[in-house]
Structure formats: structure tokens, C-alpha cells
Design a protein around this motif. Structure first.
Motif, short mmCIF file in Angstrom:
data_model
loop_
_atom_site.label_atom_id
_atom_site.label_comp_id
_atom_site.label_asym_id
_atom_site.label_seq_id
_atom_site.Cartn_x
_atom_site.Cartn_y
_atom_site.Cartn_z
N UNK A 135 0.83 -1.20 0.00
CA UNK A 135 0.00 0.00 0.00
C UNK A 135 0.87 1.26 0.00
N UNK A 136 1.93 1.25 0.81
CA UNK A 136 2.84 2.39 0.88
C UNK A 136 3.46 2.66 -0.49
N UNK A 137 3.92 1.61 -1.16
CA UNK A 137 4.53 1.78 -2.48
C UNK A 137 3.52 2.31 -3.49
N UNK A 138 2.27 1.92 -3.33
CA UNK A 138 1.22 2.42 -4.24
C UNK A 138 1.03 3.93 -4.05
N UNK A 139 1.06 4.38 -2.79
CA UNK A 139 0.94 5.82 -2.53
C UNK A 139 2.13 6.57 -3.14
N UNK A 140 3.33 6.03 -2.98
CA UNK A 140 4.51 6.69 -3.52
C UNK A 140 4.48 6.70 -5.04
N UNK A 141 3.97 5.62 -5.64
CA UNK A 141 3.85 5.57 -7.10
C UNK A 141 2.86 6.61 -7.60
N UNK A 142 1.76 6.79 -6.85
CA UNK A 142 0.78 7.82 -7.22
C UNK A 142 1.41 9.20 -7.15
N UNK A 143 2.15 9.47 -6.09
CA UNK A 143 2.81 10.77 -5.95
C UNK A 143 3.78 11.01 -7.10
N UNK A 144 4.55 10.00 -7.46
CA UNK A 144 5.50 10.15 -8.56
C UNK A 144 4.79 10.42 -9.88
N UNK A 145 3.73 9.66 -10.15
CA UNK A 145 2.99 9.84 -11.40
C UNK A 145 2.38 11.23 -11.48
N UNK A 146 1.84 11.72 -10.38
CA UNK A 146 1.22 13.04 -10.37
C UNK A 146 2.27 14.15 -10.53
N UNK B 133 11.19 17.69 -6.11
CA UNK B 133 10.12 16.91 -5.48
C UNK B 133 10.20 15.45 -5.90
N UNK B 134 10.46 15.20 -7.17
CA UNK B 134 10.58 13.82 -7.64
C UNK B 134 11.77 13.12 -6.99
N UNK B 135 12.86 13.86 -6.81
CA UNK B 135 14.04 13.28 -6.16
C UNK B 135 13.74 12.95 -4.71
N UNK B 136 12.93 13.78 -4.05
CA UNK B 136 12.56 13.51 -2.67
C UNK B 136 11.77 12.21 -2.57
N UNK B 137 10.81 12.02 -3.48
CA UNK B 137 10.01 10.79 -3.45
C UNK B 137 10.88 9.57 -3.75
N UNK C 237 8.74 18.21 2.80
CA UNK C 237 7.75 18.21 1.72
C UNK C 237 6.88 19.46 1.72
N UNK C 238 6.45 19.90 2.89
CA UNK C 238 5.54 21.04 2.95
C UNK C 238 6.11 22.28 2.30
N UNK C 239 7.33 22.63 2.64
CA UNK C 239 7.94 23.84 2.07
C UNK C 239 8.21 23.68 0.58
N UNK C 240 8.57 22.46 0.15
CA UNK C 240 8.82 22.22 -1.27
C UNK C 240 7.53 22.37 -2.08
N UNK C 241 6.44 21.84 -1.58
CA UNK C 241 5.16 21.96 -2.29
C UNK C 241 4.68 23.42 -2.27
N UNK C 242 4.89 24.10 -1.15
CA UNK C 242 4.50 25.51 -1.09
C UNK C 242 5.24 26.33 -2.15
N UNK C 243 6.53 26.09 -2.29
CA UNK C 243 7.33 26.81 -3.29
C UNK C 243 6.84 26.50 -4.69
#
Length: 293
Positions: free
Chosen positions: A225-236, A254-258, A278-284
């Protein structure tokens, strides 16, 4: 536009008076916990919105009265509008703009990174051949975002403009007053806030993975399940990069972080604090996605 790129668009109509805390409430997840009463500061802000929106409605009422050859009604409406704005300025002497409404629209292209890159390549080829309109049509639907367009009334100039229109009405110059009021309405400032949906979805997927990332002795099902969430984040994130949201460097970061999270939690490994940046990176990235001023 490629037929396999389904596009979903939903547009809400202009809302004449939206309390600013309503946006936060609408975006918040549903909860059975009672919503706390608005703070004094929120109530004050909402009062400004109400007064400014009422002034805008009275301006429109004045124009309608002029069209109906009712100059006295038009003057009365302008008097009420001016009074509303004087109250706003008296309570908030340093306020330059007051929100009077908002339009919320969502345009969500259902596509993969490969789909978007293919169309970008076709558009680039069309541009190279001088086919600007072909390129425009190819990329016209390439967006995945919610746009909040906030209309603001300029308090520094709007009240004086209403007074000048009222003076024209007193002088019997109804049509000149109407033209002046229409010009005044055109001074409303509209600011767009872009919410890139791939970034929202990627961040949500990472938050869903957080507990699993940090959990010791994860089960195999939990790791899947965890890998599925990370895969979704990467795809998005890849989709967001293809659509041109944020800067190339920010999306790559962001992709490098994931990818780093995936490496450090491979198998049944766990680690804490991996999502702290993650929060500050997404905010930027969201700031970089806003329209240029």
C-alpha cells in the motif's frame, strides 16, 4: 485534441458575497467535530466583504434605475453605496481593496505524462512551421487545476467615482453618469489563485503514506500500500511537470525527494522525518505556479 484525453470542466457562478473563511471550510475534510465559531478577526473580515459587496450591488442598482429613467432612485442607491464604503474605510483606514466576490472553476485533463509530452511535441512542431493556431488548439486543454478568481473593489478610487456619478445625476446628466458608473465597475481588480491538481494529489498521496513510512515491522500488505501511494505521488508529479506547473528545478527536486523516500523505505525498512521537507517544497512549487503579475 487527442480523443483519448478526456477533459472535465466545472464552473461555479459569481458569488456576490463569500465570507473568506468559507474557502477554508470548503477545502477541509469532513469531520464530525463541531466547527468552532468564527474568530473576532474573521467576523470583522466577513463584515468588510458584506459591506463592499453591498456597495457593488447598489452601484448596479443605480445603473438599472438610470435605465428606468429614475434618477432619484439612482442617486439614493449611490448614496447607500458610498455610505457602505465610508463605513469600511472608517473601520479599516489602511485597506486598499475589499473582496466582493469570487469565481471558482476546475479544469482537469485526464492524461498521462506521455500523452501530454506527445501533444507538447506536436505543438512545438506546429510552432516551428509557423502554425500558431494549430499549436494553440493542440495545447488548449492541457491544464489540471482549480482557479479561484477573486474580485476586489479598489477603495482608494471607487467611493470618489460614485460621488462624481451622483453629481452628474444631480446636474441632469443621466447618461454621462451611467457611462461613469460602467467605467467604475471596470476598475474592479480580479486576482487568480491557481491550485495545480497534480501537486495537490501528489502531496495527499504522500500524507497517506506517512504513517506507513514511519511504521516499524510493516506487513507485506502495508508495504504494498505504501509503495502504491509513492507511485501515485511520482505519477502526479511527472504529470505536473509535463503540464508546466512550478519550475523544472522544483518539480525535479520533489521527484528526487520521493525517489529518496522509496530507496530508504525499501522492503520493510522504516524511517521518520522523511516528509518533513515536503511542505515547504510543495508551497514553493505552488507559488511558482501562480500567474505572473
Amino acid at each position: 485534441m487527442s480523443k483519448k484525453l478526456a477533459v472535465s470542466t466545472a464552473v461555479a457562478a459569481l458569488v456576490a458575497s463569500i465570507p473568506t473563511h468559507a474557502f477554508a471550510q470548503a477545502a477541509a475534510p469532513q469531520s464530525t467535530t463541531p466547527t468552532p465559531a468564527p474568530s473576532a478577526e474573521t467576523q470583522k473580515r466577513d463584515k468588510v466583504v458584506d459591506e463592499a459587496a453591498e456597495a457593488l450591488r447598489e452601484t448596479q442598482n443605480a445603473i438599472e434605475a438610470i435605465d428606468q429613467n429614475k434618477p432619484d432612485d439612482a442617486i439614493a442607491a449611490l448614496t447607500r453605496a458610498t455610505g457602505k464604503l465610508e463605513i469600511v474605510l472608517a473601520r479599516n483606514p489602511g485597506l486598499g481593496f475589499a473582496m466582493v466576490g469570487a469565481t471558482v472553476s476546475t479544469h482537469d485533463v485526464v492524461a498521462t505524462e506521455a500523452d501530454v509530452e506527445k501533444l507538447r511535441g506536436q505543438a512545438a512542431a506546429a510552432l516551428a512551421q509557423g502554425q500558431l493556431q494549430v499549436a494553440r488548439r493542440l495545447i488548449s486543454d492541457l491544464a489540471s487545476e482549480t482557479v479561484v478568481s477573486v474580485s476586489k473593489l479598489p477603495l482608494a478610487t471607487y467611493p470618489d467615482a460614485l460621488k462624481k456619478a451622483a453629481a452628474l445625476l444631480h446636474d441632469g446628466k443621466a447618461q454621462a453618469a451611467k457611462v461613469a458608473l460602467q467605467a467604475t465597475l471596470s476598475t474592479l481588480v480580479v486576482e487568480d489563485v491557481i491550485i495545480p491538481l497534480p501537486l495537490v494529489r501528489a502531496q495527499a498521496a504522500l500524507e497517506q503514506a506517512r504513517n506507513l513510512l514511519e511504521k516499524k515491522k510493516r506487513s507485506e500488505a502495508e508495504s504494498t500500500q505504501m509503495r502504491a501511494y509513492l507511485a501515485t505521488a511520482t505519477a502526479q508529479l511527472r504529470l505536473g511537470r509535463a503540464l508546466g506547473y512550478a519550475t523544472e528545478a522544483e518539480m525535479t527536486d520533489l521527484l528526487a525527494m520521493v525517489a529518496d523516500i522509496e530507496r530508504r523505505t525499501a522492503g520493510s525498512q522504516s524511517a521518520t522525518g522523511l516528509l518533513d521537507p515536503a511542505g515547504s517544497k510543495f508551497d514553493a512549487a505552488r507559488r511558482s505556479s501562480q500567474p505572473r503579475k
